[in-house]
Design a protein around this motif. Structure first.
Motif, PDB file in Angstrom:
ATOM      1  N   ASP A 266       0.784  -1.302  -0.043  1.00  0.00           N
ATOM      2  CA  ASP A 266      -0.153  -0.136   0.002  1.00  0.00           C
ATOM      3  C   ASP A 266       0.845   1.322   0.033  1.00  0.00           C
ATOM      4  N   LEU A 267       0.559   2.142  -0.786  1.00  0.00           N
ATOM      5  CA  LEU A 267       1.094   3.354  -0.581  1.00  0.00           C
ATOM      6  C   LEU A 267       0.221   4.634   0.228  1.00  0.00           C
ATOM      7  N   VAL A 268       1.289   4.951   1.169  1.00  0.00           N
ATOM      8  CA  VAL A 268       0.332   5.739   2.189  1.00  0.00           C
ATOM      9  C   VAL A 268       1.186   7.255   2.273  1.00  0.00           C
ATOM     10  N   THR A 269       0.457   8.186   1.753  1.00  0.00           N
ATOM     11  CA  THR A 269       1.060   9.454   1.519  1.00  0.00           C
ATOM     12  C   THR A 269       0.884  10.453   2.650  1.00  0.00           C
ATOM     13  N   CYS A 270       0.170   9.986   3.620  1.00  0.00           N
ATOM     14  CA  CYS A 270       0.293  10.871   4.850  1.00  0.00           C
ATOM     15  C   CYS A 270      -0.193   9.746   6.129  1.00  0.00           C
ATOM     16  N   LEU A 271       0.688   9.828   7.112  1.00  0.00           N
ATOM     17  CA  LEU A 271       0.074   8.792   8.265  1.00  0.00           C
ATOM     18  C   LEU A 271      -1.291   8.915   8.756  1.00  0.00           C
ATOM     19  N   TYR A 272      -1.937  10.116   8.468  1.00  0.00           N
ATOM     20  CA  TYR A 272      -3.126  10.225   9.090  1.00  0.00           C
ATOM     21  C   TYR A 272      -4.301   9.992   8.052  1.00  0.00           C
ATOM     22  N   GLY A 273      -3.861   9.576   7.091  1.00  0.00           N
ATOM     23  CA  GLY A 273      -4.755   9.236   5.920  1.00  0.00           C
ATOM     24  C   GLY A 273      -4.946   7.824   5.761  1.00  0.00           C
ATOM     25  N   LYS A 274      -5.393   7.399   4.692  1.00  0.00           N
ATOM     26  CA  LYS A 274      -5.466   5.958   4.437  1.00  0.00           C
ATOM     27  C   LYS A 274      -4.637   5.608   3.218  1.00  0.00           C
ATOM     28  N   PRO A 275      -4.382   4.339   2.686  1.00  0.00           N
ATOM     29  CA  PRO A 275      -3.696   4.058   1.657  1.00  0.00           C
ATOM     30  C   PRO A 275      -4.379   4.504   0.350  1.00  0.00           C
ATOM     31  N   VAL A 276      -3.762   4.993  -0.587  1.00  0.00           N
ATOM     32  CA  VAL A 276      -4.216   5.529  -1.849  1.00  0.00           C
ATOM     33  C   VAL A 276      -4.094   4.657  -3.049  1.00  0.00           C
ATOM     34  N   ALA A 277      -3.159   3.847  -2.906  1.00  0.00           N
ATOM     35  CA  ALA A 277      -3.121   2.818  -4.018  1.00  0.00           C
ATOM     36  C   ALA A 277      -2.244   1.608  -3.596  1.00  0.00           C
ATOM     37  N   ASN A 278      -2.076   0.631  -4.415  1.00  0.00           N
ATOM     38  CA  ASN A 278      -1.196  -0.504  -3.987  1.00  0.00           C
ATOM     39  C   ASN A 278      -0.375  -1.180  -5.274  1.00  0.00           C
ATOM     40  N   VAL A 279       0.883  -1.350  -4.978  1.00  0.00           N
ATOM     41  CA  VAL A 279       1.636  -1.456  -6.007  1.00  0.00           C
ATOM     42  C   VAL A 279       2.180  -3.145  -6.372  1.00  0.00           C
ATOM     43  N   ARG A 280       1.509  -3.745  -5.439  1.00  0.00           N
ATOM     44  CA  ARG A 280       1.838  -5.292  -5.391  1.00  0.00           C
ATOM     45  C   ARG A 280       1.282  -6.135  -6.627  1.00  0.00           C
ATOM     46  N   GLU A 281       0.326  -5.962  -7.125  1.00  0.00           N
ATOM     47  CA  GLU A 281      -0.133  -6.669  -8.209  1.00  0.00           C
ATOM     48  C   GLU A 281       0.419  -6.125  -9.596  1.00  0.00           C
ATOM     49  N   LEU A 282       0.924  -4.688  -9.590  1.00  0.00           N
ATOM     50  CA  LEU A 282       1.841  -4.361 -10.565  1.00  0.00           C
ATOM     51  C   LEU A 282       3.178  -4.865 -10.725  1.00  0.00           C
ATOM     52  N   ILE A 283       3.643  -5.161  -9.326  1.00  0.00           N
ATOM     53  CA  ILE A 283       5.032  -5.713  -9.483  1.00  0.00           C
ATOM     54  C   ILE A 283       4.694  -7.414  -9.755  1.00  0.00           C
ATOM     55  N   ARG A 284       3.719  -8.019  -9.203  1.00  0.00           N
ATOM     56  CA  ARG A 284       3.603  -9.519  -9.424  1.00  0.00           C
ATOM     57  C   ARG A 284       3.387  -9.728 -10.922  1.00  0.00           C
ATOM     58  N   ARG A 285       2.676  -8.714 -11.720  1.00  0.00           N
ATOM     59  CA  ARG A 285       2.505  -9.086 -13.121  1.00  0.00           C
ATOM     60  C   ARG A 285       3.504  -8.744 -13.745  1.00  0.00           C
ATOM     61  N   GLU A 286       4.810  -8.171 -13.247  1.00  0.00           N
ATOM     62  CA  GLU A 286       5.736  -7.765 -13.881  1.00  0.00           C
ATOM     63  C   GLU A 286       5.575  -6.640 -15.165  1.00  0.00           C
ATOM     64  N   SER A 287       4.814  -5.834 -14.580  1.00  0.00           N
ATOM     65  CA  SER A 287       4.253  -4.593 -15.436  1.00  0.00           C
ATOM     66  C   SER A 287       5.434  -3.755 -15.725  1.00  0.00           C
ATOM     67  N   ASP A 288       5.066  -3.161 -16.940  1.00  0.00           N
ATOM     68  CA  ASP A 288       5.938  -2.220 -17.450  1.00  0.00           C
ATOM     69  C   ASP A 288       6.495  -1.097 -15.989  1.00  0.00           C
ATOM     70  N   THR A 289       7.812  -0.986 -16.299  1.00  0.00           N
ATOM     71  CA  THR A 289       8.428   0.069 -15.125  1.00  0.00           C
ATOM     72  C   THR A 289       7.544   1.199 -15.095  1.00  0.00           C
ATOM     73  N   ASP A 290       7.185   1.638 -16.381  1.00  0.00           N
ATOM     74  CA  ASP A 290       6.579   3.012 -16.499  1.00  0.00           C
ATOM     75  C   ASP A 290       5.346   3.133 -16.012  1.00  0.00           C
ATOM     76  N   GLN A 291       4.682   1.909 -15.907  1.00  0.00           N
ATOM     77  CA  GLN A 291       3.548   1.727 -15.253  1.00  0.00           C
ATOM     78  C   GLN A 291       3.312   1.920 -13.719  1.00  0.00           C
ATOM     79  N   LEU A 292       4.587   1.130 -13.177  1.00  0.00           N
ATOM     80  CA  LEU A 292       4.442   1.440 -11.739  1.00  0.00           C
ATOM     81  C   LEU A 292       5.080   2.676 -11.398  1.00  0.00           C
TER      82      LEU A 292
END
Length: 327
Positions: A266-292
């Protein structure tokens, strides 16, 4: 370069490598623990390496490994060595409770580590045991003393807890008087996994500083980068120094340069907020680096101005535990 929507350069990532911890600090989680992530949901070392490479290519030059407790991972050495080999990385650090760091002490500097933060909310064994619910103070102190011999920057993070460790503040100050360590006293935060009913802050940064002033009336404020979360001080003749971190008051938000990545991606841009995105599936699909990289840029491009705005935008987040948020 990563620049957020408030024109702040984001060059510092707190990268959680696990949500597990071998202690049960009462301000972080219940004695029985919390519901930890499934192991197959945690980023693998190879995935953490790839993510780190992308972040460094985006201009990140400071990475801190957090948890949970990072050294519960048996493959932590592999990740440290990978990160330490990056010339573009100016700072590589780790936050640890220092219970499991022993086997790595002599190799940390060679692996590229520049500093170690030790979470230590007591300097007396009985206080330590009461807060952590574990009898591990002796090994923590032993490892701390060995770290001080390794020519690394060593900081102690001491969360000030009403009714629990106030009597340890002065002994901790005596420790920094004798040894070259930076002690940072933190305001308590409500991210306790439901272990305690957090209604209000008993000890804010001003009260902490005034308490220290009663025993040590003369200290000098030290220069610090604009992005520093700690207001640092030095007392003439002391080997170390001390600082105060207004982690709940959030006075440093305006210059925030940090991005958090949880152990599950999970990407957390502020400790007092909630996750705004998740990179795990992109990494596991070996997506293009530009997409990540694009996903990371998108997350950074919609940050709240500060922790108060994030809290309003995302609603209550205080039921979470710091061990799952990423330290």
């Amino acid at each position: 370069m990563l620049i957020d929507n408030h024109n702040r350069v984001i060059n510092y990532v707190r990268l959680a490598v696990t949500d597990r911890c071998n202690l049960r600090c009462n301000y972080c989680m219940p004695e029985r623990g919390i519901k930890f992530a499934q192991r197959n949901d945690l980023l693998t070392t190879k995935e953490l390496q790839r993510l780190s490479d992308v972040l460094i290519d985006l201009g990140v030059d400071k990475i801190r490994l957090t948890g949970g407790e990072p050294f519960v991972r048996s493959d932590i050495r592999e990740l440290l060595e990978h990160l330490g080999a990056h010339d573009a990385l100016k700072e590589l650090s780790v936050t640890t409770n220092a219970t499991l760091i022993g086997p790595y002490l002599k190799q940390l500097k060679a692996m590229g580590l520049t500093s170690v933060n030790i979470s230590l909310d007591a300097i007396r064994p009985e206080t330590f045991a009461r807060i952590t619910r574990r009898d591990s103070f002796a090994i923590v102190r032993e490892n701390l003393m060995k770290l001080l011999e390794e020519d690394l920057t060593v900081r102690i993070n001491f969360v000030v807890l009403e009714g629990q460790n106030i009597d340890d503040i002065y002994p901790m100050m005596e420790f920094q008087e004798k040894y070259p360590v930076q002690v940072r006293f933190l305001e308590e935060m409500p991210f306790n996994g439901g272990s305690r009913n957090f209604k209000k802050l008993h000890w804010n940064h001003k009260q902490i500083l005034e308490h220290i002033r009663l025993r040590y009336p003369e200290f000098e404020k030290q220069p610090a980068p604009l992005t520093s979360t700690s207001v640092n001080y030095k007392i003439e003749g002391h080997a170390g120094g001390f600082g105060v971190i207004p982690s709940f008051s959030r006075t440093f938000c305006g210059s925030c340069n940090r991005l958090r990545v949880t152990a599950t991606g999970d990407l957390v841009t502020c400790l007092y907020g909630k996750p705004v995105a998740n990179v795990r599936e992109l990494i596991r699909r070996e997506s293009d680096t530009d997409q990540l990289a694009g996903l990371i840029r998108q997350a950074v491009g919609s940050r709240a101005k500060d922790g108060f705005e994030a809290q309003e935008r995302f609603g209550p987040v205080f039921g979470s535990s710091m061990t799952s948020i990423g330290g």
